[in-house]
Design a protein around this motif. Structure first.
Motif, PDB file in Angstrom:
ATOM      1  N   LEU A   1       1.645  54.954  -7.685  1.00 42.18           N
ATOM      2  CA  LEU A   1       2.194  53.841  -8.166  1.00 42.18           C
ATOM      3  C   LEU A   1       2.266  52.355  -7.282  1.00 42.18           C
ATOM      4  CD1 LEU A   1       4.904  55.389 -10.462  1.00 42.18           C
ATOM      5  CD2 LEU A   1       2.487  54.688 -11.060  1.00 42.18           C
ATOM      6  N   GLY A   2       2.458  52.645  -5.971  1.00 42.00           N
ATOM      7  CA  GLY A   2       2.652  51.558  -4.990  1.00 42.00           C
ATOM      8  C   GLY A   2       3.870  50.868  -5.178  1.00 42.00           C
ATOM      9  N   VAL A   3       5.066  51.698  -5.660  1.00 41.79           N
ATOM     10  CA  VAL A   3       6.307  50.773  -5.552  1.00 41.79           C
ATOM     11  C   VAL A   3       6.966  50.868  -4.445  1.00 41.79           C
ATOM     12  CG1 VAL A   3       8.531  50.974  -7.194  1.00 41.79           C
ATOM     13  CG2 VAL A   3       6.468  51.533  -7.977  1.00 41.79           C
TER      14      VAL A   3
ATOM     15  N   ASP B   1       4.247  47.345   1.966  1.00 39.46           N
ATOM     16  CA  ASP B   1       4.173  46.161   1.184  1.00 39.46           C
ATOM     17  C   ASP B   1       2.524  45.998   0.714  1.00 39.46           C
ATOM     18  OD1 ASP B   1       6.651  45.930   0.905  1.00 39.46           O
ATOM     19  OD2 ASP B   1       6.717  44.684   3.094  1.00 39.46           O
ATOM     20  N   VAL B   2       1.607  46.341   1.554  1.00 47.34           N
ATOM     21  CA  VAL B   2       0.145  45.941   1.415  1.00 47.34           C
ATOM     22  C   VAL B   2      -0.518  46.894   0.517  1.00 47.34           C
ATOM     23  CG1 VAL B   2      -0.061  45.009   3.890  1.00 47.34           C
ATOM     24  CG2 VAL B   2      -0.236  47.359   3.426  1.00 47.34           C
TER      25      VAL B   2
ATOM     26  N   TYR C   1      -7.657  54.959   1.049  1.00 49.67           N
ATOM     27  CA  TYR C   1      -7.953  55.015   2.692  1.00 49.67           C
ATOM     28  C   TYR C   1      -6.631  54.063   3.182  1.00 49.67           C
ATOM     29  CZ  TYR C   1      -9.771  55.478   7.236  1.00 49.67           C
ATOM     30  OH  TYR C   1      -9.901  55.659   8.674  1.00 49.67           O
ATOM     31  N   ALA C   2      -6.947  52.707   2.835  1.00 49.71           N
ATOM     32  CA  ALA C   2      -5.720  51.789   3.626  1.00 49.71           C
ATOM     33  C   ALA C   2      -4.449  52.052   3.075  1.00 49.71           C
ATOM     34  CB  ALA C   2      -6.393  50.308   3.017  1.00 49.71           C
ATOM     35  N   ASN C   3      -4.286  52.521   1.975  1.00 51.44           N
ATOM     36  CA  ASN C   3      -2.953  52.841   1.403  1.00 51.44           C
ATOM     37  C   ASN C   3      -2.279  53.941   2.438  1.00 51.44           C
ATOM     38  OD1 ASN C   3      -3.117  51.013  -0.394  1.00 51.44           O
ATOM     39  ND2 ASN C   3      -3.581  52.289  -2.239  1.00 51.44           N
TER      40      ASN C   3
ATOM     41  N   PHE D   1       1.357  55.912   6.306  1.00 55.12           N
ATOM     42  CA  PHE D   1       1.650  56.874   7.500  1.00 55.12           C
ATOM     43  C   PHE D   1       2.092  56.246   8.811  1.00 55.12           C
ATOM     44  CE2 PHE D   1      -0.616  60.187   4.510  1.00 55.12           C
ATOM     45  CZ  PHE D   1       0.625  60.050   3.906  1.00 55.12           C
ATOM     46  N   SER D   2       1.549  54.933   8.910  1.00 58.48           N
ATOM     47  CA  SER D   2       1.917  54.104  10.158  1.00 58.48           C
ATOM     48  C   SER D   2       3.497  53.906  10.422  1.00 58.48           C
ATOM     49  CB  SER D   2       1.221  52.819   9.861  1.00 58.48           C
ATOM     50  OG  SER D   2      -0.318  52.869   9.917  1.00 58.48           O
TER      51      SER D   2
END
Ligand code: HEM
Length: 257
Positions: free
Chosen positions: A164-166, A172-173, A180-182, A187-188
């Motif tokens: 969901l990207g909440v 934030d990005v 992949y980017a998510n 995990f960074s």
């Protein structure tokens, strides 16, 4: 004592009763155990397939001649999951069927877990039995409810984070479709990577013992099958554990970016 043919004298003296010792439960214990075994195995199969899919993060991006030049393979795989079945079925419909099956399995699994735990506490009364089997087996048996609750918390966090990207669970990005980017952004963040690793260790304990319980609850008693399935109950969860924790680890230490 409960009897079939009541002896009036004995009843009058309070020695026997015609009333059942306890009410017949709404759902029999065997049906709930069977439900737990089947729904647990559905989830076990899901985490195995999901882990294999996640490993696509290690595949090189698509080449310039392909239909998706320069795109990470895992993004295309994510798109495939949404497109599955189209154009015969509407966009995302098969994915939604899988989601609904998983959700129903999860709800039934949790309901039966709490109902069976309450039932076993009630029937055991004040008599506590400790360490009957001894060692790790006994520890995992007694901790199934706790590891299950940790996994539920993880699943909620995980869906907020990567599906969901909440925020603040998600970075934030976060962008829908940029799998992949998510993952890299999520995990960074060291605490998140550690949380994923801990949750997957907990999953190993829960799944390995769960598979073994399901083997018994499904009535598999043959010696040969039991020894094969005992091995499976360690090998599958170990594969899921290694395949899954390697991802947050390599990203957190900066080997994949
Ligand atoms: C380090 C381990 C894991 C990674 C890297 C990972 C990665 C992901 C990603 C990237 C998504 C979103 C896919 C998309 O939107 O296209 C996702 C969804 C999901 N993951 Fe995981 N996952 C991991 C472990 C787990 C575990 C252990 C479980 C279950 C206990 C799980 C259950 C789910 C569920 C239920 C979804 C939602 C699927 C959907 O409805 O689209 N994941 N995972």
């Amino acid at each position: 004592m409960t009897v079939r043919n009541p002896d009036r004298e004995a009843i009058r003296h309070g020695k026997i009763t015609t009333e059942a010792l306890r009410q017949r439960p709404a759902y029999p214990t065997w049906a709930m155990k069977l439900t737990m075994a089947i729904t647990g195995l559905i989830f076990g199969a899901f985490v195995l397939v999901h882990m294999i899919g996640n490993l696509k993060i290690f595949m090189p991006d698509y080449g310039p001649q392909s239909a998706h030049p320069g795109e990470p393979q895992i993004n295309v795989y994510g798109e495939f999951l949404r497109e599955m079945g189209a154009p015969i079925f509407p966009h995302s419909s098969l994915l939604w069927i899988v989601r609904i099956v998983l959700l129903v399995a999860l709800v039934l699994h949790i309901y039966c877990a709490f109902a069976l735990t309450a039932r076993s506490h009630k029937s055991r009364g004040k008599f506590r039995r400790t360490n009957l089997m001894g060692g790790l087996n006994s520890f995992t048996t007694r901790s199934m409810l706790i590891t299950g609750i940790v996994l539920l918390a993880f699943i909620i966090f995980h869906i907020l984070d990567l599906t969901l990207g909440v925020a603040p669970a998600a970075p934030d990005v976060f962008e829908h479709g940029e799998v992949y980017a998510n993952m890299v952004a999520s995990f960074s963040r060291w605490p998140v990577a550690i949380w994923y690793i801990i949750a997957n260790l907990v999953l190993f304990l829960h799944l390995s013992h769960g598979i073994w319980l399901a083997v018994s609850d499904l009535g598999i008693t043959g010696r040969r099958w039991r020894s094969i399935l005992l091995a499976v109950s360690y090998i599958v969860p170990a594969a899921v554990l290694i395949g899954n924790i390697i991802i947050p680890f390599v990203i957190a230490v900066g080997w994949v970016s």
